[in-house]
Structure formats: C-alpha cells, structure tokens
Design an enzyme around this catalytic site. Sequence first.
Site, PDB file in Angstrom:
ATOM      1  N   TRP A 107      61.664  60.871  11.213  1.00 34.06           N
ATOM      2  CA  TRP A 107      61.807  62.114  10.435  1.00 34.06           C
ATOM      3  C   TRP A 107      61.700  63.340  11.342  1.00 34.06           C
ATOM      4  CZ3 TRP A 107      57.930  65.849  10.037  1.00 34.06           C
ATOM      5  CH2 TRP A 107      56.651  65.463  10.429  1.00 34.06           C
TER       6      TRP A 107
ATOM      7  N   LYS B  77      54.056  69.273   2.518  1.00 38.66           N
ATOM      8  CA  LYS B  77      52.954  69.457   1.566  1.00 38.66           C
ATOM      9  C   LYS B  77      53.092  70.786   0.813  1.00 38.66           C
ATOM     10  CE  LYS B  77      49.357  67.033   4.191  1.00 38.66           C
ATOM     11  NZ  LYS B  77      49.296  67.449   5.610  1.00 38.66           N
TER      12      LYS B  77
ATOM     13  N   TYR C 197      43.582  65.567  15.645  1.00 42.94           N
ATOM     14  CA  TYR C 197      43.311  64.384  16.453  1.00 42.94           C
ATOM     15  C   TYR C 197      42.370  63.495  15.639  1.00 42.94           C
ATOM     16  CZ  TYR C 197      42.826  61.231  20.293  1.00 42.94           C
ATOM     17  OH  TYR C 197      42.892  60.109  21.074  1.00 42.94           O
TER      18      TYR C 197
ATOM     19  N   SER D 202      48.736  61.509  12.400  1.00 44.71           N
ATOM     20  CA  SER D 202      49.384  60.320  11.836  1.00 44.71           C
ATOM     21  C   SER D 202      50.653  60.003  12.615  1.00 44.71           C
ATOM     22  CB  SER D 202      49.775  60.555  10.378  1.00 44.71           C
ATOM     23  OG  SER D 202      48.640  60.736   9.586  1.00 44.71           O
ATOM     24  N   TYR D 203      51.281  61.050  13.163  1.00 47.95           N
ATOM     25  CA  TYR D 203      52.578  60.891  13.849  1.00 47.95           C
ATOM     26  C   TYR D 203      52.402  61.332  15.297  1.00 47.95           C
ATOM     27  CZ  TYR D 203      53.949  60.727   8.993  1.00 47.95           C
ATOM     28  OH  TYR D 203      54.036  60.399   7.660  1.00 47.95           O
TER      29      TYR D 203
ATOM     30  N   HIS E 102      53.976  62.502  17.848  1.00 48.87           N
ATOM     31  CA  HIS E 102      54.930  63.414  18.503  1.00 48.87           C
ATOM     32  C   HIS E 102      54.251  64.755  18.317  1.00 48.87           C
ATOM     33  CE1 HIS E 102      59.001  65.164  19.401  1.00 48.87           C
ATOM     34  NE2 HIS E 102      58.375  66.206  18.879  1.00 48.87           N
TER      35      HIS E 102
ATOM     36  N   HIS F   3      52.729  68.073  17.409  1.00 50.59           N
ATOM     37  CA  HIS F   3      53.091  69.097  16.433  1.00 50.59           C
ATOM     38  C   HIS F   3      51.860  69.943  16.123  1.00 50.59           C
ATOM     39  CE1 HIS F   3      51.819  65.460  14.263  1.00 50.59           C
ATOM     40  NE2 HIS F   3      51.220  66.309  13.436  1.00 50.59           N
ATOM     41  N   VAL F   4      52.116  71.152  15.639  1.00 46.71           N
ATOM     42  CA  VAL F   4      51.021  72.092  15.363  1.00 46.71           C
ATOM     43  C   VAL F   4      51.102  72.521  13.897  1.00 46.71           C
ATOM     44  CG1 VAL F   4      50.078  74.371  15.951  1.00 46.71           C
ATOM     45  CG2 VAL F   4      50.998  72.902  17.762  1.00 46.71           C
ATOM     46  N   HIS F   5      49.936  72.531  13.235  1.00 46.51           N
ATOM     47  CA  HIS F   5      49.859  72.904  11.818  1.00 46.51           C
ATOM     48  C   HIS F   5      49.572  74.405  11.696  1.00 46.51           C
ATOM     49  CE1 HIS F   5      49.182  68.584  10.532  1.00 46.51           C
ATOM     50  NE2 HIS F   5      48.938  68.534  11.838  1.00 46.51           N
TER      51      HIS F   5
HETATM   52  P1  M7G Z   1      49.681  64.664  11.169  1.00 48.65           P
HETATM   53  O1  M7G Z   1      48.596  65.443  11.802  1.00 48.65           O
HETATM   54  O2  M7G Z   1      50.441  63.746  12.079  1.00 48.65           O
HETATM   55  O3  M7G Z   1      49.153  63.768  10.004  1.00 48.65           O
HETATM   56  O4  M7G Z   1      50.649  65.737  10.519  1.00 48.65           O
HETATM   57  P2  M7G Z   1      48.759  64.018   8.503  1.00 48.65           P
HETATM   58  O5  M7G Z   1      50.028  63.741   7.702  1.00 48.65           O
HETATM   59  O6  M7G Z   1      47.729  62.926   8.247  1.00 48.65           O
HETATM   60  O7  M7G Z   1      48.241  65.398   8.379  1.00 48.65           O
HETATM   61  C1  M7G Z   1      51.962  65.494  10.159  1.00 48.65           C
HETATM   62  C2  M7G Z   1      52.409  66.613   9.241  1.00 48.65           C
HETATM   63  O8  M7G Z   1      53.790  66.450   8.977  1.00 48.65           O
HETATM   64  C3  M7G Z   1      51.697  66.559   7.883  1.00 48.65           C
HETATM   65  O9  M7G Z   1      51.184  67.837   7.573  1.00 48.65           O
HETATM   66  C4  M7G Z   1      52.783  66.090   6.919  1.00 48.65           C
HETATM   67  O10 M7G Z   1      52.635  66.624   5.620  1.00 48.65           O
HETATM   68  C5  M7G Z   1      54.046  66.582   7.578  1.00 48.65           C
HETATM   69  N1  M7G Z   1      55.228  65.774   7.271  1.00 48.65           N
HETATM   70  C6  M7G Z   1      55.292  64.416   7.240  1.00 48.65           C
HETATM   71  N2  M7G Z   1      56.565  64.045   6.975  1.00 48.65           N
HETATM   72  C7  M7G Z   1      57.005  62.650   6.887  1.00 48.65           C
HETATM   73  C8  M7G Z   1      57.333  65.167   6.850  1.00 48.65           C
HETATM   74  C9  M7G Z   1      58.720  65.391   6.586  1.00 48.65           C
HETATM   75  O11 M7G Z   1      59.548  64.498   6.413  1.00 48.65           O
HETATM   76  N3  M7G Z   1      59.115  66.714   6.574  1.00 48.65           N
HETATM   77  C10 M7G Z   1      58.228  67.757   6.744  1.00 48.65           C
HETATM   78  N4  M7G Z   1      58.701  68.988   6.684  1.00 48.65           N
HETATM   79  N5  M7G Z   1      56.920  67.551   6.989  1.00 48.65           N
HETATM   80  C11 M7G Z   1      56.466  66.272   7.040  1.00 48.65           C
END
Ligand code: M7G
Length: 286
Positions: free
Chosen positions: A124, A156, A218, A221-222, A224, A226-228
């Site tokens: 994704w 979200k 940390y 879940s993914y 690669h 990324h920053v929130h």
């Molecule tokens: P994370 O810190 O890897 O894990 O964040 P978490 O999901 O336990 O917080 C990944 C972030 O990517 C999360 O805030 C997810 O809501 C967001 N996210 C996951 N997916 C599969 C997608 C997607 O397909 N599109 C978008 N825009 N965000 C996603």
Amino acid sequence: MLGGTGGRRSFLQRHSPGVTSPSGEGTDAVVILEKTPFQEEKVLDLLKKHTKLELQMHNDIYSTYHLYPPPELSEIKTTVVYPATEKHLQKYLRQEVHLIRETWEDYKNITLPFIQSQSFSIQWVYNILEKKAEADRIIHENPDPCNGFVLVPDFKWNQTQLDDLYLIALIHCREIKSLRDLTAEHLPLLRNILQEGKEAITKCFGVPGSQLRIYLHYQPSYYHLHVHFTALGYDAPGSSVERAHLLADVIDNLVLDSAYYQKRALTFALRADELLLKKFQEAGRV
Ligand code: M7G
C-alpha cells in the site's frame, strides 16, 4: 470478536470455509467502526432537524435522552481490511500487553530477524509512492529519491473535521525500515519532513505547526519509514510514551550522536499473543 477502546471498535468477521479471497491469503475480514468527533457547525442541526428525542429520565433540572439523529448526521466511519492476515486479526483484538526494553543486541538478534520474516506487506505504501493509489489525496510531495517524501491523509482520518486531523509522510527511499536504521546521514530527509510537512498542513488545513504532534512509532506496524502528523488536541491511538518518538527529538538525538539509535535501548509494548513477544520470552529477555 471485538477489541478497542472509546469510540473505536474493531470487529473480526470469520468467513465460512470454502469462501476464497482474491489473494488466497485468508478469508477473514477486519471491520473497524468509529464514531467520529462532532462537527461544531452541525450540532444545531442535530438538535433541531428531524431528530427523535426520547426521554430517559428527569430529575429536577437534570434530564437525559436517547437522541436518534437523521442518517446524514449519524455517520460511522468504517474501515475494512479484507482479506485480513493473522497479524491484522491480532493487531485489532483486545489483549494483555507487556513492556519490552529492547537493547541494540536484542534488535539485531531477535527483532530484526523476526521483522524480516514476518512484517506486514507494504504494498500500500509503494502504491502511494508510485501514484497507483490515493494519488488524488496527496497534500504535498518532495520528489527527491533520497530526501523526499509524500504527505497524505492517514486512513484513520475522514478529513471531515480538524479535531482528529491525521496525516502520514511516507519517504521515497525504500531502504529505511524504522527508527533503528536512522543515522545523521538521514538528517536532511528528517528535516525536510518536519519543515515541509508543517508548512503544507498549515497551508492546506490552517493548523499551525505548534498545534501538531509529529512523531514516529517504534515498533511500527509497517517497516517503511513514515512519520505521523496528528492534531495536538487529539489523543491518537499510538501516541503514548511507549510508542511515539517526537521527530524533533529524533533529529536532536542524531545531531548529538549519529549512532544514537544503534546504541540505546528502546521500550515498546507487545500484546500477549504476538510472536515477537514469544521470541523475547524464548531468549529469556522478558
Ligand atoms: P504504523 O506506525 O506503522 O502502525 O503506522 P499503526 O497502524 O499500528 O499505527 C502506519 C500508519 O499508516 C497508520 O497510522 C495507519 O492508519 C496508516 N495506514 C495504513 N494503511 C494500510 C494505510 C493506507 O492504505 N492508506 C493510508 N492513507 N494510510 C494507511
């Protein structure tokens, strides 16, 4: 089955045997139902327009009601993961959690081999970076392959109100899995995300940088990097001290010591039936 807190609940739907999924991976689905924050300008409508009000109890100046809003004012944000893997099912189930203190040696010997064999597919993320999905939702892009990123609304957030604003910056470089891989070499990338991300959000949504919580997870879940970016007034899931690392602090730590994240222990919580917890238990580290 059901897990979650507050207004957020996830339901796991086990499909009947014999139903096959497009990927062949499994036939379970996760459905996340969320009551989103009220929109201030719609509150008056909620009280006036075709709303059914049923008195529950009345005592002196106090009364409580069941209020049944019209459909257009009672949206439930719904997210579906289908087909869901076993890891998705675990992620959304309510479970006991344990705190882990991971040293750099633990990371190399336990966590890294585990994430290399287990982590969620990041297709994704690649779809967004390659404009195969969500291209129309991109808020900002720095196209540099080393120091660039794409900023999109997190799934979200339904973008209807700013109270729960949530965006994510996905980096173009595919070699950085998590905080553990970061060194001073990545400072230009991290500074770009901090600076340009704030500017883009202020320009697009009118929220100033001083009202944003900008952080990395940390464990994520993914894997690669990324920053929130979330609204400061919003208690976003995963913004607790055992998971969120402020980007500004990460930058400062790397300025002080390029190998900071290859030296220090990092704390995070794991749910009782997560395989990584089992690996830490087998290694006698919990
Ligand atoms: P994370 O810190 O890897 O894990 O964040 P978490 O999901 O336990 O917080 C990944 C972030 O990517 C999360 O805030 C997810 O809501 C967001 N996210 C996951 N997916 C599969 C997608 C997607 O397909 N599109 C978008 N825009 N965000 C996603």
